[in-house]
Scaffold this motif. Structure first.
Motif, PDB file in Angstrom:
ATOM      1  N   MET A   1       0.878  -1.167   0.000  1.00 28.92           N
ATOM      2  CA  MET A   1       0.000   0.000   0.000  1.00 28.92           C
ATOM      3  C   MET A   1       0.915   1.215   0.000  1.00 28.92           C
ATOM      4  N   ARG A   2       1.133   1.756  -1.177  1.00 27.98           N
ATOM      5  CA  ARG A   2       2.129   2.809  -1.347  1.00 27.98           C
ATOM      6  C   ARG A   2       1.648   3.818  -2.374  1.00 27.98           C
ATOM      7  N   LEU A   3       1.894   5.099  -2.085  1.00 26.15           N
ATOM      8  CA  LEU A   3       1.623   6.177  -3.032  1.00 26.15           C
ATOM      9  C   LEU A   3       2.899   6.991  -3.177  1.00 26.15           C
ATOM     10  N   ARG A   4       3.516   6.903  -4.356  1.00 27.40           N
ATOM     11  CA  ARG A   4       4.797   7.561  -4.610  1.00 27.40           C
ATOM     12  C   ARG A   4       5.806   7.143  -3.528  1.00 27.40           C
ATOM     13  N   GLN A   5       6.290   8.094  -2.733  1.00 32.25           N
ATOM     14  CA  GLN A   5       7.278   7.751  -1.704  1.00 32.25           C
ATOM     15  C   GLN A   5       6.645   7.415  -0.357  1.00 32.25           C
ATOM     16  N   GLU A   6       5.326   7.471  -0.281  1.00 31.38           N
ATOM     17  CA  GLU A   6       4.630   7.224   0.981  1.00 31.38           C
ATOM     18  C   GLU A   6       4.221   5.757   1.053  1.00 31.38           C
ATOM     19  N   ASN A   7       4.812   5.032   1.983  1.00 34.73           N
ATOM     20  CA  ASN A   7       4.567   3.605   2.143  1.00 34.73           C
ATOM     21  C   ASN A   7       3.834   3.403   3.467  1.00 34.73           C
ATOM     22  N   ILE A   8       2.557   3.023   3.424  1.00 34.75           N
ATOM     23  CA  ILE A   8       1.769   2.996   4.659  1.00 34.75           C
ATOM     24  C   ILE A   8       1.448   1.599   5.167  1.00 34.75           C
ATOM     25  N   GLY A   9       1.700   0.545   4.381  1.00 34.18           N
ATOM     26  CA  GLY A   9       1.387  -0.797   4.868  1.00 34.18           C
ATOM     27  C   GLY A   9       1.242  -1.797   3.744  1.00 34.18           C
ATOM     28  N   SER A  10       0.374  -2.777   3.964  1.00 33.49           N
ATOM     29  CA  SER A  10       0.167  -3.814   2.947  1.00 33.49           C
ATOM     30  C   SER A  10      -1.211  -4.451   3.109  1.00 33.49           C
ATOM     31  N   LEU A  11      -1.646  -5.094   2.052  1.00 33.62           N
ATOM     32  CA  LEU A  11      -2.913  -5.822   2.023  1.00 33.62           C
ATOM     33  C   LEU A  11      -2.616  -7.308   1.951  1.00 33.62           C
ATOM     34  N   LEU A  12      -3.120  -8.076   2.918  1.00 35.26           N
ATOM     35  CA  LEU A  12      -2.891  -9.522   2.976  1.00 35.26           C
ATOM     36  C   LEU A  12      -4.143 -10.252   2.524  1.00 35.26           C
ATOM     37  N   LEU A  13      -3.976 -11.196   1.588  1.00 33.69           N
ATOM     38  CA  LEU A  13      -5.082 -11.997   1.070  1.00 33.69           C
ATOM     39  C   LEU A  13      -4.812 -13.463   1.406  1.00 33.69           C
ATOM     40  N   LEU A  14      -5.788 -14.122   2.019  1.00 38.30           N
ATOM     41  CA  LEU A  14      -5.647 -15.514   2.449  1.00 38.30           C
ATOM     42  C   LEU A  14      -6.574 -16.405   1.643  1.00 38.30           C
ATOM     43  N   ARG A  15      -6.067 -17.583   1.241  1.00 36.77           N
ATOM     44  CA  ARG A  15      -6.851 -18.502   0.407  1.00 36.77           C
ATOM     45  C   ARG A  15      -6.802 -19.911   0.970  1.00 36.77           C
ATOM     46  N   THR A  16      -7.871 -20.646   0.710  1.00 37.69           N
ATOM     47  CA  THR A  16      -7.898 -22.059   1.075  1.00 37.69           C
ATOM     48  C   THR A  16      -7.689 -22.947  -0.150  1.00 37.69           C
TER      49      THR A  16
END
Length: 249
Positions: A122-137
């Motif tokens: 989860m990033r906009l240009r130089q601003e990095n604020i986190g991440s999105l985690l996707l879980l699958r079975t």
């Protein structure tokens, strides 16, 4: 509603952060729900950076104990951390690769019944604020179309969160400026009242206000309010050297 309409409505939702009562927890919850609805995933979670080396995940509403353990483990190891640090999408091809890359995260993932985990930055240009985690079975990784859509959703959420934070900061600055202006006016009034009441100069009155505030460890504006409304008459400040007694204004 068609899938295309659902996607379009989701992007509108993620852009709608310009509201006075914006609730970041509700926003993130909606984000994870839409990921489950639109992508071939079982669960989703957003991880946000905060001071220190770890990520933090505002958990989905009422997570199961097993999912909560996965999220807790993912804060320190796993694809969510790697996606945040590298600002690239991160995934393992199968359970064996997951176990080899993330020996502490993998057992929690498997015990919760998930087979694969994918994370996107989860990033906009130089601003990095986190991440999105996707879980699958399922046994297959996300296909290219779902991966692209997931990254687009993460990008939209990032823009929304940064936009909301910027507006909040602007409101905070405006409130601070307003408070400072009001405090200055009250202090000036108190100086005049105290100077007239004690037959002293404005500078001497200010020093008395300031000394009283420091001595009692209270705000200067609160002392000024007491002078104006409650008849407080602070004692003169102790004599100082000529250099130190310069006009504070």
């Amino acid at each position: 509603m068609s899938r295309e309409q659902h996607i379009a409505r989701t992007f509108v939702e993620l852009a709608d952060t310009l509201v006075e009562d914006f609730d970041v927890i509700d926003f993130l919850h909606q984000m994870t729900v839409r990921c489950q609805e639109l992508l071939d995933v079982t669960d989703a979670a957003v991880f946000l950076a905060h001071p220190g080396p770890l990520l933090h995940s505002p958990a989905p509403c009422d997570p199961s104990p097993s999912l909560q353990r996965v999220l807790d483990a993912a804060c320190t190891e796993g694809p969510a951390v790697d996606a945040y640090r590298t600002t690239r999408s991160v995934a393992a091809a199968d359970e064996a690769e997951t176990a080899a890359r993330w020996p502490e995260f993998a057992p929690q993932l498997q015990q919760a019944g998930y087979s694969l985990a994918t994370a996107l930055p989860m990033r906009l240009r130089q601003e990095n604020i986190g991440s999105l985690l996707l879980l699958r079975t399922g046994s297959r990784p996300l296909n290219a179309d779902d991966l692209a859509l997931a990254q687009a959703l993460a990008d939209a959420a990032t823009i929304g969160l940064i936009q909301a934070r910027t507006i909040h900061q602007q409101h905070t600055v405006n409130e601070q400026l307003h408070t400072a202006l009001q405090s200055r006016i009250i202090i000036e009034q108190a100086k005049g009242v105290l100077a007239a009441r004690s037959n002293i100069t404005l500078n001497t009155a200010f020093e008395a206000l300031r000394h009283h505030a420091r001595h009692h460890r209270i705000m200067l504006s609160d002392v000024a309010q007491d002078v104006i409304h409650n008849g407080l008459t602070p004692a003169p400040a102790p004599a100082r050297s000529q250099a130190a007694a310069a006009d504070p204004e």
